[in-house]
Write a protein that holds these residues in place. Structure first.
Motif, short mmCIF file in Angstrom:
data_model
loop_
_atom_site.label_atom_id
_atom_site.label_comp_id
_atom_site.label_asym_id
_atom_site.label_seq_id
_atom_site.Cartn_x
_atom_site.Cartn_y
_atom_site.Cartn_z
N GLY A 123 -58.16 50.73 33.27
CA GLY A 123 -59.11 49.77 32.74
C GLY A 123 -60.30 49.56 33.65
O GLY A 123 -60.34 50.03 34.77
N VAL A 124 -61.30 48.84 33.12
CA VAL A 124 -62.51 48.59 33.89
C VAL A 124 -62.26 47.47 34.90
O VAL A 124 -61.71 46.43 34.54
CB VAL A 124 -63.64 48.15 32.93
CG1 VAL A 124 -64.89 47.82 33.72
CG2 VAL A 124 -63.92 49.23 31.93
N ASN A 125 -62.62 47.68 36.14
CA ASN A 125 -62.57 46.57 37.08
C ASN A 125 -63.94 46.36 37.71
O ASN A 125 -64.92 47.03 37.34
CB ASN A 125 -61.45 46.73 38.11
CG ASN A 125 -61.79 47.61 39.30
OD1 ASN A 125 -62.89 48.13 39.41
ND2 ASN A 125 -60.86 47.76 40.18
N GLU A 126 -64.02 45.43 38.63
CA GLU A 126 -65.30 44.97 39.13
C GLU A 126 -66.12 46.10 39.78
O GLU A 126 -67.30 46.25 39.53
CB GLU A 126 -65.04 43.86 40.14
CG GLU A 126 -66.24 43.08 40.57
CD GLU A 126 -66.95 42.42 39.40
OE1 GLU A 126 -66.31 42.21 38.35
OE2 GLU A 126 -68.14 42.15 39.54
N LEU A 127 -65.45 46.88 40.59
CA LEU A 127 -66.19 47.83 41.40
C LEU A 127 -66.49 49.13 40.66
O LEU A 127 -67.50 49.77 40.89
CB LEU A 127 -65.37 48.12 42.67
CG LEU A 127 -66.12 48.62 43.89
CD1 LEU A 127 -67.26 47.70 44.23
CD2 LEU A 127 -65.17 48.72 45.06
N SER B 142 -61.19 43.87 33.35
CA SER B 142 -61.91 43.35 32.19
C SER B 142 -61.22 43.71 30.89
O SER B 142 -61.41 43.06 29.88
CB SER B 142 -63.30 43.95 32.12
OG SER B 142 -63.97 43.78 33.30
N GLY B 143 -60.49 44.80 30.91
CA GLY B 143 -59.87 45.28 29.68
C GLY B 143 -60.10 46.77 29.55
O GLY B 143 -60.26 47.46 30.55
N GLY B 144 -60.12 47.25 28.31
CA GLY B 144 -60.24 48.68 28.09
C GLY B 144 -61.62 49.21 28.40
O GLY B 144 -62.57 48.46 28.63
N ILE B 145 -61.72 50.54 28.37
CA ILE B 145 -62.98 51.21 28.65
C ILE B 145 -64.03 50.88 27.59
O ILE B 145 -65.22 50.89 27.86
CB ILE B 145 -62.73 52.74 28.69
CG1 ILE B 145 -61.77 53.08 29.82
CG2 ILE B 145 -64.00 53.53 28.85
CD1 ILE B 145 -62.29 52.72 31.17
N ASP B 146 -63.56 50.56 26.38
CA ASP B 146 -64.54 50.32 25.30
C ASP B 146 -65.35 49.05 25.52
O ASP B 146 -66.28 48.77 24.78
CB ASP B 146 -63.86 50.32 23.93
CG ASP B 146 -62.67 49.38 23.87
OD1 ASP B 146 -62.47 48.66 24.86
OD2 ASP B 146 -61.97 49.37 22.84
N LYS B 147 -65.00 48.25 26.53
CA LYS B 147 -65.85 47.12 26.86
C LYS B 147 -67.15 47.59 27.51
O LYS B 147 -68.09 46.83 27.66
CB LYS B 147 -65.12 46.20 27.84
CG LYS B 147 -63.91 45.57 27.22
CD LYS B 147 -63.81 44.11 27.61
CE LYS B 147 -62.79 43.46 26.72
NZ LYS B 147 -62.53 42.08 27.06
N LEU B 148 -67.16 48.83 27.96
CA LEU B 148 -68.29 49.31 28.75
C LEU B 148 -69.02 50.46 28.06
O LEU B 148 -70.23 50.47 27.97
CB LEU B 148 -67.76 49.75 30.12
CG LEU B 148 -68.77 50.03 31.20
CD1 LEU B 148 -69.58 48.78 31.48
CD2 LEU B 148 -68.07 50.48 32.46
#
Lengths: 165, 359, 125
Positions: free
Chosen positions: A57-61, A99-105
């Motif tokens: 998943g997506v994280n801050e960095l 943040s959740g899955g890659i599709d948030k980005l």
């Protein structure tokens, strides 16, 4: 999709996966599962890649890193989210740094669930993605549709298919 | 002094399946300093103890890392069991030991493959991973999972292995051992590999000890730290000798891992022969009240799970100190003075597992 | 069988002195671990020799100064930076001080605050 006109190359990035899916993605390349029979090669360079395989998943960095790799890839491109963490955050979705899955980005074309995703399902996901890739290529305007499509996928000015969010 | 330049290495790099970022300070082609940046895989899973009850948290503990998964869950549950004073059935301890050694072997083969790939030996990479699939097949047949098994639980294990399957596994390992010898001949005796690795990335035994190196990184420098000697699981009933090499260079660290494959086969062999009968799990009530440092030997070295409970279903604190985390200071020391072209090889010899170290 | 373990409480002032003594005795640093209990933080220093753990515990409040032992054990900077970043503890005199950039998290000092899912900074972006 019955045959492949080109050899799609993939780039793999470990967003914040536990490694389980990463080693399964790598296992796909090795003799037992052997995706190289589809002409698929794992490349380290986003500019050479057609398929973006993300695990975790997506994280801050790594937000900026994923975006950067995605933007560097040439159109047409497809994104395959491998593993439940890349799809929705999985067991880690309640962690403060996820943040959740890659599709948030970035837009995702194929979701491959599983923890860890099995090589068979990863291959299935990538082959599905190849169909979508072919579709996207066809839908690109100002691409010569017949023969002479050697230069087609190198046309960087065209942003009509896929596109960034 | 010539001009210094900084080359970023990672987080997305062809030799690393995982993201770590190093800023390499170079003078000409020589690395004079390396500054690590981590956090690309940081999830903050230790904080999930607030949301998950302790028996359920085993699944999170297992997913700290997908390569060392089984031993993470084992270390976590044995910490809980120790605090609660549970006497786990013998058969469960033996089964845990067997699965632990299986995961060590698959991790070492995985590493040998990646290591060969980093030196340009692609066919060896493919061969190592081909052999690894045999181990994963056995894992899948006995636990149901290839890399994440989910078979450990507080008080025992979820699955038993039938005597017929144990025999079959033993036979499979004998065949594998034969093939491994062929493969490892390349790593141990091939002249071009020797030329590439001997004398590269030297870590003195004093540095290794005081900088906190563990696992093959320490054992390659002549330090005999192997948590299996503490006798957790069934290791107190198994005869084995830790593999120790003394040169402290990349070749020594590679040789430790190569030779440990045979130690693991031997340990599994002994476990299967000494396997006691009986149940594989037990019932328990209550919740952990107390604290314990549970230690286990992972493929990459010593892992410490610190568990503190206060008698509630949600434990107060779970802190994991993983082998790669403590191998970062030795890595930074190792990188000083190597050539830029050798950086991928040197980084790989500590077998970095970023998913572990950042949690 | 598993080893029995004890944790010896010491004062913050003794941290460096104990580390020096342990190094003289030939112990290696195994880990430094931090736990938040209500308002106080417990920091545990674990050393090991011949497979026996020796643990020392200090208790501090937010903002208290903790001296670094990185002058004695060079590699302790990873633990001390981690304590800085995740717990917001004030460890002073670290040899390689990342100044809060070792672990970059969406919430500052995540282990020192209570996080509920709704107001999680990273969740809603």
């Amino acid at each position: 999709m019955t045959y492949l006109a080109k050899s799609p190359w993939l780039i793999h990035y470990d967003a914040s996966s536990c490694n389980g899916c990463d080693i399964e993605v790598l296992a796909c390349l090795t003799p037992m599962y052997d995706v190289e029979r589809f002409g698929i090669i794992n490349t380290g360079n986003p500019k050479h890649a057609d398929v973006f395989v993300v695990t975790g998943g997506v994280n801050e960095l790594n937000r900026a890193v994923i975006k950067n790799i995605y933007d560097q890839m040439v159109e047409p491109k497809v994104v395959v989210a491998v593993g439940i963490c890349a799809c929705s955050g999985g067991v880690f979705r309640e962690c403060y740094n996820i943040s959740g899955g890659i599709d948030k980005l970035i837009p995702v074309d194929v979701y491959v669930p599983g923890c860890a995703a099995r090589p068979e399902s990863i291959i299935d996901g990538i082959v599905t993605a190849l169909g979508i890739l072919e579709e996207k290529r066809k839908n690109m305007t100002n691409v010569p549709q017949k023969s002479a499509d050697n230069s087609a996928s190198h046309n960087q000015n065209n942003q009509s298919a896929g596109g960034t969010q | 002094m010539s001009k210094q330049i900084i080359i970023p290495f990672g987080p997305q790099h062809p030799v690393l399946p995982e993201p770590i970022h190093l800023d390499l300070v170079l003078e000409d082609e020589k690395v004079v300093d390396a500054i690590p940046t981590i956090g690309y895989v940081h999830r903050g899973l230790e904080k999930l103890v607030e949301k998950r009850e302790f028996p359920e948290y085993v699944f999170i503990a297992e997913r700290i890392c997908g390569i060392c998964s089984f031993i993470h869950s084992q270390a976590y549950v044995q910490g809980i069991e120790q605090i609660m004073g549970l006497e786990v059935p013998e058969r469960a301890q033996f089964l845990r030991t067997i699965w632990g050694e299986y995961s060590r072997m698959h991790s070492h083969l995985l590493w040998l493959g990646l290591f060969a790939d980093s030196m340009g030996f692609e066919s060896v990479f493919m061969n190592a991973w081909r052999l690894r699939e045999h181990l994963l097949d056995d894992m899948e047949a006995t636990t149901g999972g290839r890399v994440i098994q989910g078979v450990c639980k507080v008080g025992g294990v979820r699955k038993d292995i039938s005597p017929e399957k144990l025999d079959e596994m033993l036979k499979g390992l004998r065949t594998l051992e034969h093939e491994l010898r062929d493969l490892l001949n390349v790593f141990l005796y091939d002249s071009s590999i020797k030329y590439r690795l001997k004398g590269l990335g030297k870590l003195s035994s004093e540095d290794a000890y005081y900088l906190g190196a563990v696992g093959p990184t320490a054992r390659g420098s002549g330090i005999d730290i192997d948590m299996r000697s503490t006798g957790y699981g069934a290791f107190d009933r198994i005869n084995f000798k830790p593999v120790v090499e003394h040169d402290g260079d990349c070749y020594a660290r590679c040789a430790v891992r190569a030779k440990e494959l045979f130690t693991s086969i031997d340990i599994i062999d002994q476990c299967i022969r000494k396997m006691p009968d009986g149940p594989v799990d037990m019932k328990f009530t209550g919740a952990p009240d107390g604290e314990y440092f549970s230690r286990a030997e992972q493929p990459r070295g010593e892992v410490v799970h610190y568990i503190k409970g206060n008698g509630k279903r949600n434990i107060l604190r779970h802190r994991v100190r993983t082998p790669t985390f403590t191998n970062i200071p030795p890595l930074v020391t190792l990188l000083k003075g190597v050539e830029l072209a050798d950086v991928p090889v040197v980084v790989l010899t500590i077998d970095p597992c970023i998913g572990c170290s950042e949690r | 069988m598993m080893e029995p373990q004890t944790i010896v409480p010491i004062s913050v002032g003794e941290v460096v002195q104990k580390a020096e003594q342990e190094k003289k005795d030939g112990c290696r640093l195994v880990l430094m671990s931090c736990t938040k209990i209500d308002d106080i933080f417990e920091v545990i220093y674990s050393y090991e020799k011949d497979l026996r753990l020796k643990n020392y515990r200090i208790t501090v409040k937010q903002g208290d100064e903790i001296p670094s032992i990185s002058g004695i054990y060079w590699g302790s900077f990873v633990y001390e930076n981690e304590m800085n970043d995740l717990f917001g503890l004030n460890v002073t005199g670290i040899n390689i001080d990342f100044k809060g950039h070792f672990f970059q998290t969406s919430v500052k000092h995540p282990f020192s605050v209570t996080i509920t899912k709704e107001d999680d900074a990273c969740q809603n972006r």
